[in-house]
Design an enzyme around this catalytic site. Sequence first.
Site, PDB file in Angstrom:
ATOM      1  CE  LYS A  27      -3.848  -2.424   2.127  1.00 49.23           C
ATOM      2  NZ  LYS A  27      -4.514  -2.914   3.329  1.00 49.23           N
ATOM      3  CD  GLN A  87      -3.671  -4.638   6.377  1.00 47.92           C
ATOM      4  OE1 GLN A  87      -3.730  -3.607   5.721  1.00 47.92           O
ATOM      5  NE2 GLN A  87      -4.075  -5.788   5.882  1.00 47.92           N
ATOM      6  CG  ASP A 106     -10.114  -0.201   4.962  1.00 48.21           C
ATOM      7  OD1 ASP A 106      -9.793  -0.698   3.878  1.00 48.21           O
ATOM      8  OD2 ASP A 106      -9.439  -0.304   6.007  1.00 48.21           O
TER       9      ASP A 106
HETATM   10  N1  GUN Z   1      -7.053  -6.856   5.895  1.00 45.16           N
HETATM   11  C1  GUN Z   1      -7.339  -7.582   4.790  1.00 45.16           C
HETATM   12  N2  GUN Z   1      -7.987  -6.825   3.892  1.00 45.16           N
HETATM   13  C2  GUN Z   1      -8.124  -5.602   4.426  1.00 45.16           C
HETATM   14  C3  GUN Z   1      -8.692  -4.378   3.975  1.00 45.16           C
HETATM   15  O1  GUN Z   1      -9.249  -4.271   2.881  1.00 45.16           O
HETATM   16  N3  GUN Z   1      -8.607  -3.340   4.839  1.00 45.16           N
HETATM   17  C4  GUN Z   1      -8.042  -3.438   6.042  1.00 45.16           C
HETATM   18  N4  GUN Z   1      -8.024  -2.360   6.830  1.00 45.16           N
HETATM   19  N5  GUN Z   1      -7.496  -4.550   6.516  1.00 45.16           N
HETATM   20  C5  GUN Z   1      -7.536  -5.619   5.697  1.00 45.16           C
END
Ligand code: GUN
Length: 284
Positions: free
Chosen positions: A53, A97, A120
């Site tokens: 990311k 995350q 998100d």
């Molecule tokens: N863990 C796995 N996929 C995601 C996601 O799309 N967002 C977040 N914050 N954590 C994740």
Amino acid sequence: MAILIDGKETAKAVREKIHSEVEAFAAETGKRPGLAVVIVGEDPASQVYVRNKHKACAEVGMYSEVHELPADTDEETLLSLIARLNADEKINGILVQLPLPKHLDEKKVILAIDPKKDVDAFHPVNVGKIMIGDFTFAPCTPAGVMELLHHYGIDVCGKHCVIIGRSNIVGKPQAMLMLKENATVTVCHSRTVGLADIVRGADIVVAAVGRPKFVTAEMVKDGAVVVDVGINRTAEGKLCGDVDFDAVEPKASYITPVPGGVGPMTITMLLKNTLAAAREQLKK
Ligand code: GUN
């Protein structure tokens, strides 16, 4: 023979567009959209996602910062970091995350994020906005699925879309995004009776169950579009989706591979959401 939906290629094209929009935004405002990613603990898969990311932001000219906190971080410390990021003008998007270590309450943490910075789209305010079809950003995975369908000129209007899986992150918001584009949507899950028959009625199948090769050729109608959101590992450590690709591919009109299908689109949608958040925050 199905047409392969190439997520890598699509993600590259969408990221190039985002990059040029970021440069235009920077030229106009003197600011760059900024993303803060918070990771608690040392889960190796999460560390890889977070690194990707951060790298993706740099590639499209965005500012990003990663906050790595130890696994034993207490709730107060995490919430005060989020409060600081909520107030930070450099930061337009905040992503914590998941999963978090067991002693931390995910719901409480998500509630602490300013909904305007919740890229998100996990905050109940944003979930509600998706429900009423009036939103700035949608969760990255279902948004990535829609972007792939659009990129390949697949219109969901009037089609029967069957989603297998009802998670808050994929299945439920996927249903809302498809409904918004006038699809007829059925959401199936582990307790659905007669699942195979329902899936056989689908023009478009979205598999998000988390079980390897769950969708077999017998479950798919000739000419269906098959989108595989699953990421599973076989006993040999190979990545595989929720769809039995080799068996289903000859019957489908379009199909996504795993890896290289939906996967590359999710971070791309995060970038798109961060840019959208930056634009929105500029308005006030
Ligand atoms: N863990 C796995 N996929 C995601 C996601 O799309 N967002 C977040 N914050 N954590 C994740």
